[in-house]
Design an enzyme around this catalytic site. Structure first.
Site, PDB file in Angstrom:
ATOM      1  N   THR A 197      -8.352  -3.584  -0.120  1.00  0.00           N
ATOM      2  CA  THR A 197      -8.940  -4.893  -0.400  1.00  0.00           C
ATOM      3  C   THR A 197      -9.900  -5.324   0.703  1.00  0.00           C
ATOM      4  O   THR A 197     -10.981  -5.829   0.432  1.00  0.00           O
ATOM      5  CB  THR A 197      -7.817  -5.948  -0.575  1.00  0.00           C
ATOM      6  OG1 THR A 197      -7.002  -5.532  -1.671  1.00  0.00           O
ATOM      7  CG2 THR A 197      -8.370  -7.328  -0.856  1.00  0.00           C
TER       8      THR A 197
ATOM      9  N   HIS B 185      -4.750  -1.805  -5.667  1.00  0.00           N
ATOM     10  CA  HIS B 185      -3.964  -0.681  -6.196  1.00  0.00           C
ATOM     11  C   HIS B 185      -4.914   0.431  -6.619  1.00  0.00           C
ATOM     12  O   HIS B 185      -5.813   0.223  -7.419  1.00  0.00           O
ATOM     13  CB  HIS B 185      -3.108  -1.155  -7.383  1.00  0.00           C
ATOM     14  CG  HIS B 185      -2.051  -2.144  -6.976  1.00  0.00           C
ATOM     15  ND1 HIS B 185      -1.150  -2.677  -7.852  1.00  0.00           N
ATOM     16  CD2 HIS B 185      -1.754  -2.670  -5.759  1.00  0.00           C
ATOM     17  CE1 HIS B 185      -0.348  -3.504  -7.206  1.00  0.00           C
ATOM     18  NE2 HIS B 185      -0.699  -3.528  -5.938  1.00  0.00           N
TER      19      HIS B 185
ATOM     20  N   ASP C 209       0.810  -1.220   0.000  1.00  0.00           N
ATOM     21  CA  ASP C 209       0.000   0.000   0.000  1.00  0.00           C
ATOM     22  C   ASP C 209       0.844   1.271   0.000  1.00  0.00           C
ATOM     23  O   ASP C 209       0.446   2.299   0.548  1.00  0.00           O
ATOM     24  CB  ASP C 209      -0.973   0.010   1.199  1.00  0.00           C
ATOM     25  CG  ASP C 209      -1.803  -1.257   1.249  1.00  0.00           C
ATOM     26  OD1 ASP C 209      -2.179  -1.753   0.171  1.00  0.00           O
ATOM     27  OD2 ASP C 209      -2.056  -1.766   2.354  1.00  0.00           O
TER      28      ASP C 209
HETATM   29  P1  GDP Z   1      -0.717   0.228  -3.547  1.00  0.00           P
HETATM   30  O1  GDP Z   1      -1.304  -1.048  -3.054  1.00  0.00           O
HETATM   31  O2  GDP Z   1       0.761   0.295  -3.308  1.00  0.00           O
HETATM   32  O3  GDP Z   1      -1.076   0.526  -4.962  1.00  0.00           O
HETATM   33  O4  GDP Z   1      -1.361   1.376  -2.647  1.00  0.00           O
HETATM   34  P2  GDP Z   1      -2.926   1.526  -2.238  1.00  0.00           P
HETATM   35  O5  GDP Z   1      -3.676   2.016  -3.409  1.00  0.00           O
HETATM   36  O6  GDP Z   1      -3.408   0.293  -1.570  1.00  0.00           O
HETATM   37  O7  GDP Z   1      -2.818   2.602  -1.084  1.00  0.00           O
HETATM   38  C1  GDP Z   1      -2.244   3.848  -1.299  1.00  0.00           C
HETATM   39  C2  GDP Z   1      -3.293   4.928  -0.983  1.00  0.00           C
HETATM   40  O8  GDP Z   1      -2.658   6.172  -0.902  1.00  0.00           O
HETATM   41  C3  GDP Z   1      -4.322   5.079  -2.074  1.00  0.00           C
HETATM   42  O9  GDP Z   1      -5.542   5.450  -1.493  1.00  0.00           O
HETATM   43  C4  GDP Z   1      -3.763   6.197  -2.936  1.00  0.00           C
HETATM   44  O10 GDP Z   1      -4.778   6.898  -3.638  1.00  0.00           O
HETATM   45  C5  GDP Z   1      -3.132   7.068  -1.892  1.00  0.00           C
HETATM   46  N1  GDP Z   1      -1.938   7.855  -2.289  1.00  0.00           N
HETATM   47  C6  GDP Z   1      -0.950   7.515  -3.156  1.00  0.00           C
HETATM   48  N2  GDP Z   1       0.018   8.463  -3.146  1.00  0.00           N
HETATM   49  C7  GDP Z   1      -0.353   9.406  -2.267  1.00  0.00           C
HETATM   50  C8  GDP Z   1       0.236  10.627  -1.791  1.00  0.00           C
HETATM   51  O11 GDP Z   1       1.335  11.016  -2.170  1.00  0.00           O
HETATM   52  N3  GDP Z   1      -0.475  11.333  -0.852  1.00  0.00           N
HETATM   53  C9  GDP Z   1      -1.685  10.909  -0.374  1.00  0.00           C
HETATM   54  N4  GDP Z   1      -2.295  11.658   0.529  1.00  0.00           N
HETATM   55  N5  GDP Z   1      -2.257   9.769  -0.791  1.00  0.00           N
HETATM   56  C10 GDP Z   1      -1.611   9.019  -1.710  1.00  0.00           C
HETATM   57  P1  IMO Z   2      -0.797  -4.236  -2.230  1.00  0.00           P
HETATM   58  O1  IMO Z   2      -0.410  -4.760  -3.585  1.00  0.00           O
HETATM   59  C1  IMO Z   2      -0.908  -4.764   2.114  1.00  0.00           C
HETATM   60  C2  IMO Z   2      -0.690  -8.883   3.615  1.00  0.00           C
HETATM   61  C3  IMO Z   2      -1.958  -9.302   4.336  1.00  0.00           C
HETATM   62  C4  IMO Z   2      -1.378 -10.307   5.332  1.00  0.00           C
HETATM   63  C5  IMO Z   2      -0.285 -10.978   4.521  1.00  0.00           C
HETATM   64  C6  IMO Z   2      -0.702 -12.294   3.873  1.00  0.00           C
HETATM   65  O2  IMO Z   2      -2.111  -3.561  -2.194  1.00  0.00           O
HETATM   66  O3  IMO Z   2       0.303  -3.469  -1.592  1.00  0.00           O
HETATM   67  P2  IMO Z   2      -2.323 -12.933   1.870  1.00  0.00           P
HETATM   68  O4  IMO Z   2      -3.785 -12.680   1.676  1.00  0.00           O
HETATM   69  O5  IMO Z   2      -1.476 -12.403   0.774  1.00  0.00           O
HETATM   70  O6  IMO Z   2      -2.031 -14.383   2.160  1.00  0.00           O
HETATM   71  O7  IMO Z   2      -1.959 -12.135   3.220  1.00  0.00           O
HETATM   72  O8  IMO Z   2       0.082 -10.070   3.495  1.00  0.00           O
HETATM   73  N1  IMO Z   2      -0.886  -8.344   2.239  1.00  0.00           N
HETATM   74  C7  IMO Z   2      -0.918  -7.050   1.949  1.00  0.00           C
HETATM   75  N2  IMO Z   2      -0.863  -5.961   2.740  1.00  0.00           N
HETATM   76  N3  IMO Z   2      -0.981  -4.612   0.769  1.00  0.00           N
HETATM   77  C8  IMO Z   2      -1.015  -5.684  -0.037  1.00  0.00           C
HETATM   78  O9  IMO Z   2      -1.019  -5.593  -1.377  1.00  0.00           O
HETATM   79  C9  IMO Z   2      -1.007  -6.975   0.543  1.00  0.00           C
HETATM   80  N4  IMO Z   2      -1.045  -8.223   0.046  1.00  0.00           N
HETATM   81  C10 IMO Z   2      -0.955  -9.049   1.091  1.00  0.00           C
HETATM   82  O10 IMO Z   2      -2.566  -8.214   4.984  1.00  0.00           O
HETATM   83  O11 IMO Z   2      -0.756  -9.628   6.391  1.00  0.00           O
HETATM   84 MG    MG Z   3      -2.804  -1.707  -1.759  1.00  0.00          MG
END
Ligand code: GDP
Ligand code: IMO
Ligand code: MG
Length: 453
Positions: free
Chosen positions: A321, A53, A25
């Site tokens: 998720t 994502h 994340d």
């Molecule tokens: P990913 O799994 O690595 O793609 O990240 P996620 O989408 O799960 O979580 C990142 C969150 O941070 C999302 O809600 C994005 O829209 C938000 N985000 C990404 N970059 C920035 C930033 O620079 N500032 C802020 N405030 N939010 C951000």
């Molecule tokens: P993105 O791509 C954050 C974490 C789960 C749990 C561990 C194992 O959005 O960054 P799983 O379901 O994969 O067997 O869970 O890994 N986990 C994540 N945490 N972002 C993710 O993906 C994750 N994918 C798995 O929370 O601790």
């Molecule tokens: Mg994520």
């Protein structure tokens, strides 16, 4: 944003990667979407619908789980590679949801070799977690669950390694007796464990029936993506790899057993896509200006209470998720240096710097103390890591709202100090600084000569 800005991403090669450097994340989706126009294909190589994502653009928010984050850009192939695991029901749902919002998904392809997440994998994931939770409570925390996303990821990769009962996308879309036999065999093997752990027995015939229309829908997308990617590269095109999950969740290099079941770091790209690692010229490591973690496992810089809640609320730190509140901590440079090393990162994107605005001070962990011994190295054993206490450097906070800044020069000096500190600690340029979720809320700090090696 002008996509030619990123032409320099691969000056000496044609493949680059976006990978998460922490526990997920970090904002990978945003940066894949940002970079995608400079590439001909965006490819996932690991994980499944455990990933979430997020892309924010033009007032619209897209949360993608399986579909690669390049999908919003016409002319960019969106590839789900062999190393990913595909929940076919979820994938169809995602395709339909995108189509309903006017996003063309014709560019999507799925590897014939990718393994299929079946309903029994999700049932096993949920039951195992529940049993571990109950056991943990009964034993006063001696065993603990992992806190998975319950998307069936672990059981599907386990089935892949087991082989006899596994189903790949090729088997799914071909259908017929091989698929049916495998589903029956798998159900025969797994039902006793599901039932013994308090779950309900699944019915092979019902699953086979449910799969038929789904397989029909997905058949046009399924192909040999290894040749597809190499064809793109041989024709002079560029490929961007999109890491799902993140390095500290990597099955081999993360905080085992509190990890996911795939090779999330850049090291997984070659096996997960069929493209040799030597063809990678740029690896962009995505890192938050602080740390978050969902699920269980050690996190040395974790903070609790009001401050954690302030950061959680400001950053919207709730799982994409599962909706779970994310655990919050200060930036951990020990972990980051390790991740940067393992991935061979050439550049870094520091995201969410805006979220730290308004704090009195910003802490950064530069070393750990374990049993009175100071170390700057990350620890391979989760039990040891759980005993590590962080040694902090304390920076003064910045009060300004930086969400409108579009160059490093516009950042207040106290915010820039954190960017400089990370650059020095990792020895690679911070090429992007995130100041908000929107595609446009990004500071480009691309060094002369591009982003690649
Ligand atoms: P990913 O799994 O690595 O793609 O990240 P996620 O989408 O799960 O979580 C990142 C969150 O941070 C999302 O809600 C994005 O829209 C938000 N985000 C990404 N970059 C920035 C930033 O620079 N500032 C802020 N405030 N939010 C951000
Ligand atoms: P993105 O791509 C954050 C974490 C789960 C749990 C561990 C194992 O959005 O960054 P799983 O379901 O994969 O067997 O869970 O890994 N986990 C994540 N945490 N972002 C993710 O993906 C994750 N994918 C798995 O929370 O601790
Ligand atoms: Mg994520």
């Amino acid at each position: 944003m002008d996509p030619t800005r990123f032409d320099a991403l691969c000056p000496n090669g044609r493949a680059a990667a976006v990978v998460g450097l922490q526990w997920g994340d970090e904002g990978k989706g945003k940066y894949v979407d940002l970079l995608a126009p400079g590439f001909d294909a965006v490819a996932r190589y690991n994980g499944g619908a455990n990933a979430g994502h997020t892309i924010v653009t033009g007032g619209q928010k897209y949360a993608l789980h399986l579909v690669p984050s390049g999908i919003l850009h016409k002319g960019v192939r969106a590839v789900i590679g062999n190393g990913a695991v595909v929940d076919p029901f979820q994938l169809v749902k995602e395709i339909d949801a995108l189509a309903a919002r006017g996003v063309d998904t014709a560019a999507l392809v799925v590897s014939i070799r990718a393994h299929v997440v079946m309903p029994y994998h999700k049932a096993m994931d949920a039951r195992l977690e529940a049993v571990m939770e109950e056991m943990g409570k009964a034993q006063g925390g001696r065993t603990t669950a992992i806190g998975t996303t319950k998307r069936g990821i672990g059981p599907t990769y386990a089935e892949k390694a087991l082989r006899m009962t596994a189903v790949r996308m090729g088997d799914l879309v071909r259908g017929g007796s091989i698929l049916e036999d495998r589903v029956r065999l798998a159900i025969g093997v797994h039902n006793p464990a599901i039932v013994a752990s308090g779950g309900e027995a699944l019915d092979a015939a019902a699953i086979i029936d449910e799969l038929a229309p789904i397989a029909e829908r997905l058949r046009p997308f399924v192909t040999d993506t290894t040749y597809l990617l190499h064809d793109v590269l041989r024709a002079g095109g560029r490929v961007l790899f999109e890491g799902g999950n993140a390095t500290l969740l990597d099955i081999d290099h993360g905080t085992y057993p509190y990890v996911t079941s795939s090779s999330c770091s850049a090291l997984g790209i070659s096996t997960g896509s069929g493209v040799p690692g030597a063809m990678l010229s740029g690896v962009v490591g995505i890192m938050k200006a602080y740390t978050t973690r969902v699920g269980l496992g050690p996190m040395p810089t974790e903070i609790h209470g009001e401050l954690a809640q302030t950061i959680r609320d400001r950053g919207g730190e709730y799982g994409t998720t599962t909706g779970r509140p994310r655990r919050i901590g200060w930036l951990d440079l020990v972990a980051l240096r390790y991740s940067a090393m393992v991935n061979g990162v050439t550049h870094v994107a520091m995201t969410m710097l805006d979220v730290l605005g308004g704090l009195d001070e910003i802490r950064v962990c530069s070393a750990y103390e374990v049993d009175g011994v100071r170390t700057e190295r990350f620890l391979p054993d989760a039990a040891d890591l759980a005993r590590a206490t962080p040694v902090y450097e304390v920076l003064p906070g910045f009060a300004e709202d930086i969400s409108g800044c579009r160059s490093v020069g516009e950042l207040p000096a106290r915010a820039r100090a954190l960017v400089d500190l990370v650059e020095r600690a990792l020895g690679v340029p911070v090429a992007f600084v995130g100041v908000g979720p929107d595609r446009e809320q990004t500071i480009l700090n691309l060094p002369q000569g591009g982003v690649g090696r």
